[in-house]
Motif scaffolding. Sequence first.
Motif, PDB file in Angstrom:
ATOM      1  N   TYR A 288      21.801  76.322 103.685  1.00 15.50           N
ATOM      2  CA  TYR A 288      21.422  75.959 102.314  1.00 15.50           C
ATOM      3  C   TYR A 288      20.708  77.119 101.620  1.00 15.50           C
ATOM      4  O   TYR A 288      20.937  77.383 100.430  1.00 15.50           O
ATOM      5  N   ALA A 289      19.854  77.815 102.357  1.00 17.77           N
ATOM      6  CA  ALA A 289      19.058  78.896 101.771  1.00 17.77           C
ATOM      7  C   ALA A 289      19.908  80.095 101.360  1.00 17.77           C
ATOM      8  O   ALA A 289      19.439  80.951 100.594  1.00 17.77           O
ATOM      9  N   LEU A 290      21.144  80.172 101.829  1.00 19.47           N
ATOM     10  CA  LEU A 290      22.014  81.280 101.428  1.00 19.47           C
ATOM     11  C   LEU A 290      22.252  81.296  99.923  1.00 19.47           C
ATOM     12  O   LEU A 290      22.517  82.350  99.346  1.00 19.47           O
ATOM     13  N   GLN A 291      22.167  80.137  99.271  1.00 23.38           N
ATOM     14  CA  GLN A 291      22.389  80.070  97.828  1.00 23.38           C
ATOM     15  C   GLN A 291      21.328  80.834  97.041  1.00 23.38           C
ATOM     16  O   GLN A 291      21.587  81.277  95.919  1.00 23.38           O
TER      17      GLN A 291
ATOM     18  N   SER B 128      14.737  81.863 106.386  1.00 23.03           N
ATOM     19  CA  SER B 128      15.475  82.305 107.568  1.00 23.03           C
ATOM     20  C   SER B 128      16.760  83.011 107.165  1.00 23.03           C
ATOM     21  O   SER B 128      17.217  83.927 107.858  1.00 23.03           O
ATOM     22  N   ALA B 129      17.364  82.604 106.039  1.00 21.65           N
ATOM     23  CA  ALA B 129      18.593  83.257 105.582  1.00 21.65           C
ATOM     24  C   ALA B 129      18.324  84.725 105.237  1.00 21.65           C
ATOM     25  O   ALA B 129      19.125  85.616 105.569  1.00 21.65           O
TER      26      ALA B 129
ATOM     27  N   ASP C 285      28.237  85.146 101.599  1.00 17.56           N
ATOM     28  CA  ASP C 285      28.253  85.668 100.235  1.00 17.56           C
ATOM     29  C   ASP C 285      28.827  84.683  99.229  1.00 17.56           C
ATOM     30  O   ASP C 285      28.964  85.011  98.045  1.00 17.56           O
ATOM     31  N   ASP C 286      29.167  83.486  99.677  1.00 21.74           N
ATOM     32  CA  ASP C 286      29.763  82.475  98.809  1.00 21.74           C
ATOM     33  C   ASP C 286      28.852  81.253  98.766  1.00 21.74           C
ATOM     34  O   ASP C 286      28.825  80.451  99.701  1.00 21.74           O
ATOM     35  N   GLY C 287      28.102  81.121  97.677  1.00 20.32           N
ATOM     36  CA  GLY C 287      27.150  80.019  97.561  1.00 20.32           C
ATOM     37  C   GLY C 287      27.826  78.659  97.585  1.00 20.32           C
ATOM     38  O   GLY C 287      27.293  77.711  98.166  1.00 20.32           O
ATOM     39  N   ALA C 288      29.002  78.550  96.973  1.00 22.02           N
ATOM     40  CA  ALA C 288      29.709  77.271  96.958  1.00 22.02           C
ATOM     41  C   ALA C 288      30.143  76.884  98.368  1.00 22.02           C
ATOM     42  O   ALA C 288      30.071  75.708  98.749  1.00 22.02           O
ATOM     43  N   SER C 289      30.585  77.868  99.150  1.00 18.98           N
ATOM     44  CA  SER C 289      30.975  77.612 100.539  1.00 18.98           C
ATOM     45  C   SER C 289      29.772  77.160 101.355  1.00 18.98           C
ATOM     46  O   SER C 289      29.858  76.222 102.140  1.00 18.98           O
ATOM     47  N   ALA C 290      28.634  77.823 101.154  1.00 21.83           N
ATOM     48  CA  ALA C 290      27.421  77.455 101.887  1.00 21.83           C
ATOM     49  C   ALA C 290      26.994  76.034 101.537  1.00 21.83           C
ATOM     50  O   ALA C 290      26.630  75.243 102.420  1.00 21.83           O
ATOM     51  N   LEU C 291      27.048  75.682 100.254  1.00 23.30           N
ATOM     52  CA  LEU C 291      26.653  74.344  99.830  1.00 23.30           C
ATOM     53  C   LEU C 291      27.570  73.282 100.434  1.00 23.30           C
ATOM     54  O   LEU C 291      27.104  72.226 100.882  1.00 23.30           O
TER      55      LEU C 291
END
Length: 306
Positions: free
Chosen positions: A201-204, A217-218, A274-280
């Motif tokens: 989630y934090a990747l966004q 952590s991301a 690098d893809d926020g939509a994928s992470a979500l």
Amino acid sequence: MSQAVETPPDSQSLGMLRVLPARARPFALLARFDRPIGWWLLFWPGAWAIALAGGVVDRWPLLAWFLLGSIAMRGAGCVYNDIVDRDLDARVARTRSRPLASGAVSLRAAWLWLATLCLIGLVVWVQLGWPSRLVALASLGLVAAYPFMKRITWWPQAWLGLVFAWAAPVAWVEVAGGLTWAGALLYAGAIAWVIGYDTIYALQDVEDDALVGVRSSARRLGARVRGGVGLFYALALAFWAGAFWSIRPDPLAIAALAPAALHLGWQVVTLDRDDGASALARFRSNRTAGLLMFAAAFVVGTTARL
């Protein structure tokens, strides 16, 4: 309230928001009622504990109470988090539209809304026996400290794990009468699972977090985030396997984890940092992971009593 509230682009329940009175919508958004994934993730560890301890059939109303408690207390946690983070939220693109940060809800109204949600949680709390009530109360310090963790540690996700998995020991004590090794291992696995999915989630927010100095952590894992998430998911499965074995020492009990393991493996393999939509999308898919784990816990917990 002085401003119209802006609906977040990742809202999942626009239909529910549309039927609410205009004055109620900011409060629904403040409690994240439009994003049910949060209360599902809070609910699952408690449901697993009820299932693995063999309480689904005899104590089925407990599942409903834990679900209501998860909705109310997740909402309360979000309101409290936004009260603490309102200045930071106003500086981050994804969060500046939140009701407190945008000014759609006043600070005083937010505190009153928080108290209302806590009263609902109190109704659920009194349904429990005293041992599990005391376990539930022990979480309040963890909950209160969580919003500050992102300012002082690179691993606020670990603290969130302690909080979001807490329903597991509460439910275990309620059904089993005390915390056993199986309950402790289930809780440990749930903590590792939370760290894994919240890192996704934090990747966004990695870029915005770096600008405002928020740790996660991301950010800490950087290019190694996929391996890090994989490690935490592997730890979760190992702890859960230990809990299952404690209840039913049989290879078939461990095999019950296979669907959940495959799902978590899919998340790791297909994760694009690098893809926020994928992470979500992968973060939200943990509702399915929780359901698969519940099914496994139900099978093991039920057959162990036969």
